[in-house]
Design a protein around this motif. Structure first.
Motif, mmCIF file in Angstrom:
data_model
loop_
_atom_site.group_PDB
_atom_site.id
_atom_site.type_symbol
_atom_site.label_atom_id
_atom_site.label_comp_id
_atom_site.label_asym_id
_atom_site.label_seq_id
_atom_site.Cartn_x
_atom_site.Cartn_y
_atom_site.Cartn_z
ATOM 1 N N LYS A 40 -3.067 0.622 -14.732
ATOM 2 C CA LYS A 40 -2.202 -0.161 -13.852
ATOM 3 C C LYS A 40 -0.746 0.263 -13.944
ATOM 4 O O LYS A 40 0.026 0.062 -13.019
ATOM 5 C CB LYS A 40 -2.331 -1.649 -14.187
ATOM 6 C CG LYS A 40 -3.673 -2.256 -13.803
ATOM 7 C CD LYS A 40 -3.688 -3.747 -14.082
ATOM 8 C CE LYS A 40 -5.009 -4.372 -13.675
ATOM 9 N NZ LYS A 40 -5.046 -5.827 -13.943
ATOM 10 N N HIS A 62 2.602 8.298 -8.641
ATOM 11 C CA HIS A 62 2.373 8.403 -7.200
ATOM 12 C C HIS A 62 3.583 7.910 -6.413
ATOM 13 O O HIS A 62 3.619 8.027 -5.191
ATOM 14 C CB HIS A 62 1.140 7.592 -6.792
ATOM 15 C CG HIS A 62 1.229 6.137 -7.116
ATOM 16 N ND1 HIS A 62 1.293 5.680 -8.404
ATOM 17 C CD2 HIS A 62 1.285 5.037 -6.324
ATOM 18 C CE1 HIS A 62 1.369 4.366 -8.403
ATOM 19 N NE2 HIS A 62 1.379 3.947 -7.152
ATOM 20 N N PRO A 102 -4.455 8.088 -8.734
ATOM 21 C CA PRO A 102 -5.815 8.614 -8.892
ATOM 22 C C PRO A 102 -6.811 7.500 -9.207
ATOM 23 O O PRO A 102 -6.446 6.471 -9.784
ATOM 24 C CB PRO A 102 -5.682 9.584 -10.077
ATOM 25 C CG PRO A 102 -4.229 9.905 -10.147
ATOM 26 C CD PRO A 102 -3.512 8.681 -9.675
ATOM 27 N N LYS A 103 -8.048 7.705 -8.836
ATOM 28 C CA LYS A 103 -9.087 6.729 -9.118
ATOM 29 C C LYS A 103 -9.228 6.543 -10.625
ATOM 30 O O LYS A 103 -9.294 7.505 -11.385
ATOM 31 C CB LYS A 103 -10.419 7.193 -8.528
ATOM 32 C CG LYS A 103 -11.539 6.177 -8.687
ATOM 33 C CD LYS A 103 -12.817 6.667 -8.029
ATOM 34 C CE LYS A 103 -13.939 5.641 -8.183
ATOM 35 N NZ LYS A 103 -15.192 6.111 -7.536
ATOM 36 N N GLY A 104 -9.246 5.295 -11.051
ATOM 37 C CA GLY A 104 -9.387 5.001 -12.471
ATOM 38 C C GLY A 104 -8.091 5.072 -13.249
ATOM 39 O O GLY A 104 -8.091 4.925 -14.471
ATOM 40 N N THR A 114 0.837 -1.188 0.000
ATOM 41 C CA THR A 114 0.000 0.000 0.000
ATOM 42 C C THR A 114 0.876 1.243 0.000
ATOM 43 O O THR A 114 1.787 1.372 0.810
ATOM 44 C CB THR A 114 -0.910 0.018 1.241
ATOM 45 O OG1 THR A 114 -1.710 -1.159 1.231
ATOM 46 C CG2 THR A 114 -1.806 1.249 1.220
ATOM 47 N N ARG A 146 -1.722 7.204 -2.990
ATOM 48 C CA ARG A 146 -2.325 6.277 -3.939
ATOM 49 C C ARG A 146 -2.490 6.929 -5.315
ATOM 50 O O ARG A 146 -2.619 8.144 -5.417
ATOM 51 C CB ARG A 146 -3.695 5.815 -3.433
ATOM 52 C CG ARG A 146 -3.626 4.929 -2.199
ATOM 53 C CD ARG A 146 -5.018 4.509 -1.768
ATOM 54 N NE ARG A 146 -4.962 3.584 -0.656
ATOM 55 C CZ ARG A 146 -4.815 2.277 -0.781
ATOM 56 N NH1 ARG A 146 -4.699 1.746 -1.989
ATOM 57 N NH2 ARG A 146 -4.781 1.490 0.271
ATOM 58 N N TYR A 175 0.302 3.283 -14.123
ATOM 59 C CA TYR A 175 0.489 4.630 -13.593
ATOM 60 C C TYR A 175 1.568 4.599 -12.514
ATOM 61 O O TYR A 175 1.545 3.766 -11.618
ATOM 62 C CB TYR A 175 -0.827 5.136 -13.003
ATOM 63 C CG TYR A 175 -0.799 6.591 -12.580
ATOM 64 C CD1 TYR A 175 -1.044 7.596 -13.507
ATOM 65 C CD2 TYR A 175 -0.529 6.954 -11.269
ATOM 66 C CE1 TYR A 175 -1.031 8.930 -13.131
ATOM 67 C CE2 TYR A 175 -0.507 8.282 -10.884
ATOM 68 C CZ TYR A 175 -0.759 9.267 -11.820
ATOM 69 O OH TYR A 175 -0.734 10.588 -11.440
#
Length: 221
Positions: A168, A173, A163-165, A157, A161, A170
């Motif tokens: 994979k 972050h 961004p939403k959507g 984790t 995180r 990306y």
């Protein structure tokens, strides 16, 4: 001076500075006993063979990426070179594996997904050679930043995180800093730390120079 020409000059200056720092880092590696004597630094500018250029294009590399690869130094002449435990430099000149890493540094294709060349203008400088440890250093040519992505961080984790959507692959972050600052940090780590074999695990670990007497804590990168 036209804006495009000015931008090109700025890019060349940035890459020249990065190349100088990579050379410094690699030179420190050659001073250690971890590398065979035939390991050497191949300095830019490079003139890739037509077949190599073709393989880069087939991988999906842009002209910016290919021109940048010609201006970077590479460690070459021996296999399994490590800059840190399970962290190996990529040699785009004579290593087909480097292009494969560029196409899919996060191993998405291993899960059956059809992915290729999703990095755009980013260049992996290193790759993770272990299942749990190792670092992927990802140079972003647009922002002149390097993303520091540990192998085990990809399965844990994240503090921040995506961004939403987000897809994979990306990666923005993950921790990142200006490229010169990041490379100087790794150069300092190399100066301050000693790679030592850990008898209990059989893998290379790091130990601070102040703790060479064996009393200090040994830890994996």
């Amino acid at each position: 001076m036209p804006e495009t020409a000015q931008s090109d000059l700025e890019h060349e200056d940035r890459i020249e500075a990065i190349a100088a720092l990579l050379t410094q880092w690699y030179t420190l590696q050659l001073l250690s006993t971890l590398h065979p004597l035939d390991t050497k630094i191949s300095q830019p500018p490079h003139t890739p063979s037509p077949s190599l250029l073709s393989s880069w294009k087939t991988a999906g590399m842009s002209n910016l990426v290919m021109e940048t690869l010609k201006q970077l130094p590479y460690l070459c002449g021996a296999e399994k070179k490590e800059l840190a435990p399970f962290t190996r430099p990529l040699n785009y000149l004579d290593d087909d594996f480097a292009a494969e890493v560029w196409k899919d540094p996060f191993g998405l294709s291993e899960g059956g997904e059809k992915v290729q060349g999703y990095l755009g203008t980013c260049i992996p400088l290193t790759y993770c050679a272990g299942e749990e440890y190792g670092w992927l250093l990802l140079l972003d040519l647009h922002t002149n930043e390097i993303y520091e992505i540990s192998n085990n961080a990809q399965t844990q984790t994240q503090t921040r995180r995506p961004p939403k959507g987000a897809p994979k692959y990306y990666y923005q972050h993950y921790p990142h800093n200006p490229a010169p600052e990041t490379l100087k940090s790794w150069i300092n780590k190399t100066k301050q730390l000693l790679w030592v074999p850990d008898p209990s695990t059989g893998i290379w670990m790091q130990q601070e120079k102040d703790d060479w007497n064996g009393s200090g804590k040994v830890f994996a990168v």
